[in-house]
Design a protein around this motif. Structure first.
Motif, PDB file in Angstrom:
ATOM      1  N   UNK A  52       0.831  -1.207   0.000  1.00 18.14           N
ATOM      2  CA  UNK A  52       0.000   0.000   0.000  1.00 18.14           C
ATOM      3  C   UNK A  52       0.863   1.254   0.000  1.00 18.14           C
ATOM      4  N   UNK A  53       1.969   1.241   0.751  1.00 17.99           N
ATOM      5  CA  UNK A  53       2.872   2.389   0.756  1.00 17.99           C
ATOM      6  C   UNK A  53       3.443   2.629  -0.638  1.00 17.99           C
ATOM      7  N   UNK A  54       3.837   1.557  -1.305  1.00 19.16           N
ATOM      8  CA  UNK A  54       4.383   1.697  -2.652  1.00 19.16           C
ATOM      9  C   UNK A  54       3.330   2.253  -3.598  1.00 19.16           C
ATOM     10  N   UNK A  55       2.117   1.722  -3.535  1.00 17.20           N
ATOM     11  CA  UNK A  55       1.052   2.169  -4.423  1.00 17.20           C
ATOM     12  C   UNK A  55       0.757   3.650  -4.230  1.00 17.20           C
ATOM     13  N   UNK A  56       0.575   4.062  -2.984  1.00 20.42           N
ATOM     14  CA  UNK A  56       0.199   5.452  -2.738  1.00 20.42           C
ATOM     15  C   UNK A  56       1.379   6.405  -2.932  1.00 20.42           C
ATOM     16  N   UNK A  57       2.594   5.923  -2.751  1.00 23.51           N
ATOM     17  CA  UNK A  57       3.761   6.749  -3.063  1.00 23.51           C
ATOM     18  C   UNK A  57       3.844   6.991  -4.562  1.00 23.51           C
ATOM     19  N   UNK A  58       3.614   5.936  -5.342  1.00 24.98           N
ATOM     20  CA  UNK A  58       3.597   6.100  -6.794  1.00 24.98           C
ATOM     21  C   UNK A  58       2.467   7.013  -7.228  1.00 24.98           C
ATOM     22  N   UNK A  59       1.329   6.873  -6.589  1.00 32.19           N
ATOM     23  CA  UNK A  59       0.180   7.716  -6.895  1.00 32.19           C
ATOM     24  C   UNK A  59       0.494   9.178  -6.588  1.00 32.19           C
ATOM     25  N   UNK A  60       1.181   9.431  -5.484  1.00 35.36           N
ATOM     26  CA  UNK A  60       1.540  10.801  -5.104  1.00 35.36           C
ATOM     27  C   UNK A  60       2.587  11.399  -6.036  1.00 35.36           C
ATOM     28  N   UNK A  61       3.333  10.561  -6.738  1.00 34.43           N
ATOM     29  CA  UNK A  61       4.371  11.077  -7.627  1.00 34.43           C
ATOM     30  C   UNK A  61       3.829  11.470  -9.004  1.00 34.43           C
ATOM     31  N   UNK A  62       2.556  11.201  -9.282  1.00 35.30           N
ATOM     32  CA  UNK A  62       1.979  11.512 -10.591  1.00 35.30           C
ATOM     33  C   UNK A  62       2.049  12.998 -10.924  1.00 35.30           C
ATOM     34  N   UNK A  64       4.224  15.286 -10.139  1.00 36.05           N
ATOM     35  CA  UNK A  64       5.599  15.606 -10.531  1.00 36.05           C
ATOM     36  C   UNK A  64       5.945  15.040 -11.890  1.00 36.05           C
ATOM     37  N   UNK A  65       5.499  13.851 -12.164  1.00 38.99           N
ATOM     38  CA  UNK A  65       5.744  13.232 -13.470  1.00 38.99           C
ATOM     39  C   UNK A  65       4.988  13.969 -14.565  1.00 38.99           C
ATOM     40  N   UNK A  66       3.776  14.388 -14.246  1.00 39.57           N
ATOM     41  CA  UNK A  66       2.958  15.145 -15.196  1.00 39.57           C
ATOM     42  C   UNK A  66       3.654  16.453 -15.564  1.00 39.57           C
ATOM     43  N   UNK A  67       4.174  17.132 -14.548  1.00 41.31           N
ATOM     44  CA  UNK A  67       4.889  18.391 -14.786  1.00 41.31           C
ATOM     45  C   UNK A  67       6.146  18.155 -15.619  1.00 41.31           C
ATOM     46  N   UNK A  68       6.891  17.107 -15.324  1.00 45.04           N
ATOM     47  CA  UNK A  68       8.097  16.785 -16.094  1.00 45.04           C
ATOM     48  C   UNK A  68       7.751  16.473 -17.547  1.00 45.04           C
ATOM     49  N   UNK A  69       6.650  15.763 -17.749  1.00 42.10           N
ATOM     50  CA  UNK A  69       6.228  15.443 -19.113  1.00 42.10           C
ATOM     51  C   UNK A  69       5.976  16.709 -19.911  1.00 42.10           C
ATOM     52  N   UNK A  70       5.249  17.670 -19.323  1.00 43.19           N
ATOM     53  CA  UNK A  70       4.937  18.889 -20.064  1.00 43.19           C
ATOM     54  C   UNK A  70       6.169  19.756 -20.275  1.00 43.19           C
ATOM     55  N   UNK A  71       7.147  19.689 -19.377  1.00 41.10           N
ATOM     56  CA  UNK A  71       8.416  20.388 -19.605  1.00 41.10           C
ATOM     57  C   UNK A  71       9.122  19.799 -20.823  1.00 41.10           C
ATOM     58  N   UNK A  72       9.105  18.471 -20.927  1.00 43.35           N
ATOM     59  CA  UNK A  72       9.720  17.816 -22.091  1.00 43.35           C
ATOM     60  C   UNK A  72       8.998  18.199 -23.384  1.00 43.35           C
ATOM     61  N   UNK A  73       7.670  18.256 -23.331  1.00 48.39           N
ATOM     62  CA  UNK A  73       6.893  18.646 -24.513  1.00 48.39           C
ATOM     63  C   UNK A  73       7.234  20.084 -24.910  1.00 48.39           C
ATOM     64  N   UNK A  74       7.329  20.971 -23.922  1.00 44.31           N
ATOM     65  CA  UNK A  74       7.689  22.360 -24.216  1.00 44.31           C
ATOM     66  C   UNK A  74       9.087  22.453 -24.818  1.00 44.31           C
ATOM     67  N   UNK A  75      10.010  21.629 -24.336  1.00 37.47           N
ATOM     68  CA  UNK A  75      11.367  21.609 -24.888  1.00 37.47           C
ATOM     69  C   UNK A  75      11.347  21.175 -26.353  1.00 37.47           C
ATOM     70  N   UNK A  76      10.567  20.149 -26.652  1.00 45.30           N
ATOM     71  CA  UNK A  76      10.471  19.673 -28.039  1.00 45.30           C
ATOM     72  C   UNK A  76       9.836  20.746 -28.923  1.00 45.30           C
ATOM     73  N   UNK A  77       8.810  21.425 -28.420  1.00 45.29           N
ATOM     74  CA  UNK A  77       8.196  22.517 -29.188  1.00 45.29           C
ATOM     75  C   UNK A  77       9.200  23.621 -29.467  1.00 45.29           C
ATOM     76  N   UNK A  78       9.995  23.952 -28.442  1.00 46.87           N
ATOM     77  CA  UNK A  78      11.015  24.989 -28.612  1.00 46.87           C
ATOM     78  C   UNK A  78      12.055  24.561 -29.651  1.00 46.87           C
ATOM     79  N   UNK A  79      12.464  23.299 -29.584  1.00 46.09           N
ATOM     80  CA  UNK A  79      13.436  22.790 -30.565  1.00 46.09           C
ATOM     81  C   UNK A  79      12.842  22.819 -31.975  1.00 46.09           C
ATOM     82  N   UNK A  80      11.560  22.509 -32.109  1.00 50.44           N
ATOM     83  CA  UNK A  80      10.919  22.507 -33.416  1.00 50.44           C
ATOM     84  C   UNK A  80      10.809  23.922 -33.966  1.00 50.44           C
ATOM     85  N   UNK A  81      10.504  24.891 -33.081  1.00 49.52           N
ATOM     86  CA  UNK A  81      10.418  26.289 -33.511  1.00 49.52           C
ATOM     87  C   UNK A  81      11.763  26.799 -34.015  1.00 49.52           C
ATOM     88  N   UNK A  82      12.813  26.376 -33.358  1.00 51.98           N
ATOM     89  CA  UNK A  82      14.171  26.815 -33.706  1.00 51.98           C
ATOM     90  C   UNK A  82      14.929  25.716 -34.440  1.00 51.98           C
TER      91      UNK A  82
END
Length: 122
Positions: A52-62, A64-82
């Motif tokens: 249960x600790x592992x499950x809810x720890x992973x759930x709580x990390x979503x 942060x992972x979501x934010x990291x994903x969108x940072x990566x998407x923004x980086x790719x968009x920036x690379x595509x623009x330039x």
């Protein structure tokens, strides 16, 4: 073919003997080296609590992972623009990444079909 089978049986027998002689010593050494990770007492309740600790720890990390994903998407968009400033090395890395993704897709398809190749005539 029978000789190959006999050779395979011999190798399997040797491997079994090696594991039976050295397996318990390896197990004891492995447990001793990693005893800081072993929870005491080793009960079903403790295992359930840890799962249960592992499950809810992973759930709580979503978030942060979501934010990291969108940072990566923004980086790719920036690379595509330039993209006119893109270096050959960066383009090569991107191409290799795309090729690796395609290869994993193909491997997954082959595994999903039960390791059969269909659609190819040899």
């Amino acid at each position: 073919m029978a000789a190959r089978l006999k050779q395979l049986q011999s190798k399997a027998c040797q491997a079994t003997q090696f594991v039976s002689k050295h397996g318990s010593a390896y197990y004891k050494q492995l447990v001793e080296q990693n005893k800081q990770y072993i929870q005491q007492p080793p009960t079903v309740e403790k295992c359930n609590e840890l799962s249960k600790q592992l499950f809810y720890t992973r759930l709580a990390s979503i978030p942060g992972r979501y934010e990291s994903f969108w940072k990566e998407v923004d980086y790719v968009k920036h690379m595509w623009k330039n993209r006119h400033e893109l270096k050959v090395e960066d383009a090569g890395i991107a191409a290799l990444f795309g090729l690796e993704c395609f290869a994993w897709y193909c491997a997954g398809e082959i595994v999903g079909r039960g390791f059969t190749f269909t659609g190819y005539y040899v």
